[in-house]
Design an enzyme around this catalytic site. Sequence first.
Site, PDB file in Angstrom:
ATOM      1  N   SER A 115       0.819  -1.192   0.000  1.00  9.62           N
ATOM      2  CA  SER A 115       0.000   0.000   0.000  1.00  9.62           C
ATOM      3  C   SER A 115       0.867   1.261   0.000  1.00  9.62           C
ATOM      4  O   SER A 115       1.655   1.455  -0.920  1.00  9.62           O
ATOM      5  CB  SER A 115      -0.989  -0.056   1.170  1.00  9.62           C
ATOM      6  OG  SER A 115      -2.116   0.736   0.910  1.00  9.62           O
ATOM      7  N   ASP A 140      -9.121  -5.274  -5.660  1.00  8.72           N
ATOM      8  CA  ASP A 140      -8.751  -4.259  -4.675  1.00  8.72           C
ATOM      9  C   ASP A 140      -9.555  -2.993  -4.963  1.00  8.72           C
ATOM     10  O   ASP A 140      -9.374  -2.351  -5.994  1.00  8.72           O
ATOM     11  CB  ASP A 140      -7.253  -3.976  -4.778  1.00  8.72           C
ATOM     12  CG  ASP A 140      -6.723  -3.123  -3.628  1.00  8.72           C
ATOM     13  OD1 ASP A 140      -7.527  -2.408  -2.992  1.00  8.72           O
ATOM     14  OD2 ASP A 140      -5.503  -3.154  -3.386  1.00  8.72           O
ATOM     15  N   HIS A 173      -7.564  -5.817  -0.971  1.00  4.73           N
ATOM     16  CA  HIS A 173      -6.336  -5.151  -0.520  1.00  4.73           C
ATOM     17  C   HIS A 173      -5.639  -6.047   0.505  1.00  4.73           C
ATOM     18  O   HIS A 173      -5.653  -5.783   1.712  1.00  4.73           O
ATOM     19  CB  HIS A 173      -6.720  -3.801   0.082  1.00  4.73           C
ATOM     20  CG  HIS A 173      -5.611  -2.813   0.174  1.00  4.73           C
ATOM     21  ND1 HIS A 173      -4.936  -2.328  -0.911  1.00  4.73           N
ATOM     22  CD2 HIS A 173      -5.052  -2.196   1.262  1.00  4.73           C
ATOM     23  CE1 HIS A 173      -4.022  -1.451  -0.529  1.00  4.73           C
ATOM     24  NE2 HIS A 173      -4.076  -1.361   0.791  1.00  4.73           N
TER      25      HIS A 173
END
Length: 653
Positions: free
Chosen positions: A198, A304, A335
Site C-alpha cells: 500500500s 482491490d 487489498h
Amino acid sequence: MPTRMRFTIWRPLATAATAALMAAFLSPTAAEAAPSRSEPVHSYNDAIREAVWVDTGYDGDGDGEDDRVAVDIVRPREPARQGRKIPVIMDASPYYSCCGRGNESQKKTYDADGDVVQMPLFYDNYFVPRGYAVIGVDLAGTNRSDGCVDVGGRSDIQSAKAVVDWLNGRAKAYTTRTGTERAAATWTNGRTGMIGKSWDGTIANGVAATGVEGLETIVPIAAISSWYDYYFTKGAPLYGSGPDWLSDYVNSPDARARCDAVQQRLVDGAPRTGDWTRLWTERDYVKDAGKVRASVFLVHGMQDLNVRMQHVGPWWDALAKNGVDRKIWLSQTGHVDPFDFRRAEWVETLHRWFDHELLGYDNGIDREPMADIERSPDRWVTSESWPPRGTRTTTLHPGEGDRPGVGTLGLRTNRGSESFTDDPSLSETDWAAHVDEPTPHKAGFVTRPLSRDLRLSGSSTVTVTATPTTRTAHLSAVLVDLGPDTIRDYADGGEGITTLTDRTCWGASTAGDSACYKETAAKTADVEYTVVSRGWADLGNHASQWRGVPLTPGKAHTITLDLAATDHVVPAGHRLALIVAGTDKDLIDPPADTPTLTLDLSRTSARVPFVGGTAAFARATSGAAPAASAGAVTPLDGVTAPHTTHRVPDGGQ
C-alpha cells in the site's frame, strides 16, 4: 535509457576479470558449488539492532533545519566481524506507530536505549539469519522522524531516497535525532531492495522513479503509481476527502503541531473539482518510469477497491516500454498482502527474488514465467509474459435488444440509443444482478453464451457518447462475467481471506519479536456473476482529462473511460456483459445533479484485450443465440455491494 545487464552474479568490478580467469581452472565440482540460495546461518538473537537519523537534505516543516528521518536497523553480527558487506531490504512506512503493519497491525517497539525490539512483519526474522540487513524507515512526519507527511510528494519520497543515498555513501546520518555524531553505513555494499504494501509500496514506486543508484529492486504490493488516480478518475471523485485528511491521519503529534503550512498546500493543490494540478504532477510516478533502474516484482489484488487496479496497467506498461525487468502476481483478493493469501509460496518466491537481485545468485527465477495469476481461490496459473503474447485489443459494439436497457454486445456497429437515470443509491452489483431486466438505472449489453473459453488480459477502455439532461453527470462502465462460479469474497470485511487462530513461523524469533503469524484461509462466495473490471469518469472532463467544465444539457458529449487492468477467463457457457450507468455507489461520489443520460450506440464502444484478439472473440460467440425468455427474469446472485471501508491506503488488513 539503455537497458541494464541484469540477472548476473554480482561482484566488484575490480575482481571480475580475476574471477573469470579462475573459473577456467575450476573443476566441475568446484564450479557447481557456486551458491544458489542463502541459508539461515547467522544468529537472529545476536543480531545488531541500532537506530540512525538520516539527513534528507530537505526542510519540509520549515523550521530552518534539514529534516532527519529515523532508520531502525536489524543486521547479522557475523558478516561485520568477517569483514563482509551485506545488502539491505528496506520498508519505508508511515504506519510504524500510528496504525500498524500487516494482518495483525504490528507496530515498532523499542528498548530503553531506543533500539528496535519488534520490527513489524516477518522480513527481519526470515532474512537477517540469511545474511541481509532489514531496515524500517519512518517517513518524515511520522513516529520518530522530523518533517511533515506530504502524501507521496517530495518529503515522502526523499525520506526513503536519502536512506538509499546514505547506504551508498552519498548522504549523512547521525546517531541521534538532534546530535552531531555521524553514523556511517560501513557494513553494507549499498545494494538495496525496497518492499511494502500500500503506502509503503507506493514509496518504493516513487523512489524507483527517481532513478537513485543502489536501489536494485522493488516489490510494491497493492501500491499507488499516481496519487491523482487514488483520489479521482477523469474528474470523478473516488473519496469524499483529499490528501490533507490522510496526512493528518498519519502525522505524529509533533508533526501535527508544526505542519499547518504543508496541510494548507495539500488543500490548495488538490481541489475537489478533480482538476489536475502541479501537486498531482509531482505525485505521478508513471511519467518517470524511464528513470527506473530497479527491477520490479509487482503484486496486486484484482478486486482491490482501495488501491484499485487502475494503478497497475499504466505503471506496468510504462515499465515495459522502458525495458525494466518485471515479475507480477495477480490475486482474486482485495487489498491483501500475499503473505496472507499464498504464504508458503510467497516466502519462497520472495526469498529467491532477493537472492537473485541482491546477492546475485543464479537460481533461475529470471527464466521462470513472468506472471502468476489466481484463476479461482487458491488455484494459480502462470504466463510466460503478461499480458500474454497474442493478446490483441478487440472493439465491441453495443446494440439495442428486444427490451429497453437489455441490449447486445458484439463486433458489428449498431444504431439506436439507450437511456438511464443516475441513481446514487445503486452500485455495480445492483446493475449486474438485474442485467437481463429493463431497469431504468443502467444500460446493459450482453454477448450470447460463449462456445469456448475467452480470456481477457490487460486494460480496457469504453468510449461513450452521451447526452445529459443536466450540467453535471458521472459515468461508470463495468465488464461482467455472467455465469456461476466460486470466487474469493472480496466484498467481505477480510477482502477474500479469513484469519484463523493457528500460527505458523517464518524465521527466527526473540522474546520481543516473534516470527509466528496467524494462518489464513480463502473466504469464498458462490456467485452467478463476477464484476471483472471497472472504470469511471466525470462527463464534464469530455474535452480534457485535466479539467472539467459544465455540461450543456441536450448536447451529446463523448468521453473515454479507462477500465482497470485484469486477467480473467470467461468460461464457455457464460456471457460477457458491458454495463454503462451513473454513480457506482461507494466507489465514486455522485454529481451535483441527478441526470438522465441517453447513449448514442453508434458512437459507443468498448476496446477489450483478448488473448487471440478479434478472432478469438468471434469464435467464442459464434454459437446460436439463446431463445428469449417468456417469463420473469430472476435477479442474479453476487457478492454483497462493494463498500469503501478504507479511507487510507492502509498497510494493515
